[in-house]
Design a protein around this motif. Structure first.
Motif, PDB file in Angstrom:
ATOM      1  N   TRP A 102     -25.974  -9.976  32.045  1.00 36.32           N
ATOM      2  CA  TRP A 102     -27.198  -9.408  31.483  1.00 36.32           C
ATOM      3  C   TRP A 102     -27.129  -7.900  31.311  1.00 36.32           C
ATOM      4  N   HIS A 167     -37.316 -15.218  30.458  1.00 41.71           N
ATOM      5  CA  HIS A 167     -36.141 -14.373  30.656  1.00 41.71           C
ATOM      6  C   HIS A 167     -36.336 -13.458  31.858  1.00 41.71           C
ATOM      7  N   LEU A 171     -33.885 -13.465  35.095  1.00 38.98           N
ATOM      8  CA  LEU A 171     -33.230 -12.275  35.640  1.00 38.98           C
ATOM      9  C   LEU A 171     -33.579 -12.087  37.108  1.00 38.98           C
ATOM     10  N   TYR A 174     -31.560 -14.359  39.281  1.00 35.98           N
ATOM     11  CA  TYR A 174     -30.187 -13.875  39.445  1.00 35.98           C
ATOM     12  C   TYR A 174     -30.133 -12.764  40.489  1.00 35.98           C
ATOM     13  N   LEU A 199     -29.165  -3.979  37.036  1.00 36.64           N
ATOM     14  CA  LEU A 199     -29.980  -5.132  36.653  1.00 36.64           C
ATOM     15  C   LEU A 199     -31.454  -4.874  36.940  1.00 36.64           C
ATOM     16  N   LEU A 203     -34.400  -5.513  34.451  1.00 37.69           N
ATOM     17  CA  LEU A 203     -35.517  -6.356  34.876  1.00 37.69           C
ATOM     18  C   LEU A 203     -36.838  -5.653  34.651  1.00 37.69           C
ATOM     19  N   GLU A 206     -37.732  -5.706  31.003  1.00 34.93           N
ATOM     20  CA  GLU A 206     -38.233  -7.024  30.629  1.00 34.93           C
ATOM     21  C   GLU A 206     -39.669  -7.218  31.108  1.00 34.93           C
TER      22      GLU A 206
END
Length: 319
Positions: A102, A167, A171, A174, A199, A203, A206
Motif C-alpha cells: 500500500w 479500503h 489498511l 494490515y 502506512l 491510513l 484514507e
C-alpha cells in the motif's frame, strides 16, 4: 535439530527474509543448504534448483540461518519441521512486509478525483436523490432519463464511499497485524517502524478522504439514537388493523430502526423503508387497515427522528 517427525513445511525463505530483517534468536538455527562445489553463487533449498543445473557438482551442508540469509535463493523452498521457530517468525515478517503493498502507489487520476468531489456534493444532501420517496409528477415521468441519471449519480456516490470505507478498514487491519507481529517479535521493530510510520500516513489520508463523504451531523444523530429511551407502546387507532400483533410490530419496528440508525452514516429518514417493511411483513396478504398502519408508523418514525435531533442538538454537559 527439531525432533518433530510431522509433515515437513516447504517455505521460500529467500523471498521472505531480506538482509535488513533482524532475526533475533532464529539467526542461530541451523538450516540445510545446497550450493555449487565452487562455493560461489546462491544457497539453495534443493539440489534440483534450476540455478544449480550448470554446476559441475553440488554440495550439501548445514549453516546458521543468520549467516545464510543474505545468500538465499529467492526461488527455492526449504523443508522445515512444523515446530521450527523460523515458520512463525516468517509469518510475522510477512505481516510487516505486506505493508509495502500500500506504499508508494501512484496518484489518483483526475477523473477519480472529480468523481469523489461530485460524490461529496451529492451525499451532502443524503444517500438518495431528494424526494425519491414521493410519487413522481407528470414532468418527472416525461423526464425519466434525467431521473434515472440522478439515481445513477447517487449510486456511484455510495459506491465510492463504500470503497473508501472498505479500503480504510483494510489498511487498518494490515497495520494491526503488523503491530501484533512486532509485539510477538520485538527485535523486528527497527525494521518495521519505518513501514508502519509510512502506512499510518497513508491510513490518515484514507480516513480524511472517507470523512469528506460523510456528514458529521449524521454521525451525531446516529449517536443520539443510541441514548434515546425505548418508546412505550400506545393504542394508536392506526394500529387497529394489526390486531394482537400491534405491540409486537411496534417493538420490532423500533428495534430494527434504532439498530440500523445507530450504526449508519445516512440520514435518519433513509431508514423509513425498514419500518415500512416491518409493517408490511406483519400484515402479510391482509389489506384491511394496512394504509392506516403505514401512516401511523410514518408518524412514529418522524417522532423518533425529531427526538434524536433534539438530543443531538442538546449542549454537551460540562465535565
Amino acid at each position: 535439530m527439531s525432533s518433530n517427525t510431522g509433515e515437513l513445511r516447504h517455505v521460500m525463505l529467500g523471498s521472505i527474509f531480506k538482509p535488513e530483517v533482524l532475526l533475533g534468536p532464529a539467526r542461530d538455527i541451523s538450516i540445510t543448504c545446497h550450493a555449487s562445489a565452487t562455493g560461489r553463487g546462491k544457497l539453495h533449498g534443493s539440489p534440483e534448483c534450476r540455478a544449480l543445473r550448470s554446476a559441475a557438482s553440488v554440495i550439501q551442508f548445514a549453516i546458521a540461518f543468520g549467516e545464510a540469509v543474505e545468500q538465499l535463493c529467492t526461488h527455492c523452498r526449504w523443508a522445515l519441521f512444523p515446530d521450527s521457530p523460523i515458520l512463525p517468525l516468517g509469518a510475522a515478517v510477512n505481516d510487516v512486509d505486506s505493508l509495502t503493498i500500500w506504499l508508494d502507489r501512484g496518484p489518483e487520476d483526475e477523473d477519480d478525483i472529480e468523481a469523489e468531489r461530485d460524490a461529496a456534493i451529492a451525499l451532502s444532501t443524503g444517500d438518495y436523490p431528494p424526494h425519491t420517496h414521493d410519487i413522481r409528477d407528470a414532468d418527472e415521468e416525461d423526464n425519466g432519463a434525467g431521473y434515472d441519471e440522478e439515481w445513477e449519480r447517487y449510486d456511484r456516490a455510495r459506491d465510492i464511499r463504500y470503497g473508501r470505507h472498505s479500503h480504510w478498514r483494510r489498511l487498518h487491519s494490515y497495520l494491526i497485524r503488523s503491530n501484533q507481529a512486532v509485539a510477538d517479535y520485538p527485535f523486528l521493530a527497527p525494521w518495521a517502524e519505518g513501514l508502519q510510520s509510512r502506512l499510518t500516513a497513508v491510513l490518515d489520508a484514507e480516513r480524511r478522504a472517507f470523512a469528506a463523504l460523510v456528514q458529521p451531523a449524521r454521525l451525531l444523530e446516529a449517536a443520539a439514537v443510541r441514548v434515546l429511551p425505548t418508546p412505550q407502546f400506545s393504542g394508536d387507532p392506526g394500529f387497529a388493523g394489526l390486531g394482537a400483533e400491534a405491540e409486537k410490530t411496534f417493538r420490532r419496528a423500533w428495534c430494527e430502526w434504532s439498530r440500523r440508525a445507530t450504526w449508519s452514516w445516512q440520514r435518519l429518514e433513509d431508514h423509513d423503508l425498514l419500518v415500512y417493511s416491518v409493517v408490511s411483513d406483519a400484515f402479510g396478504r391482509r389489506r384491511k387497515g394496512k394504509p392506516e398502519a403505514h401512516t401511523a408508523f410514518r408518524q412514529l418514525t418522524a417522532d423518533w427522528i425529531r427526538q434524536a435531533r433534539e438530543e443531538a442538538d442538546r449542549p454537551a454537559a460540562a465535565p
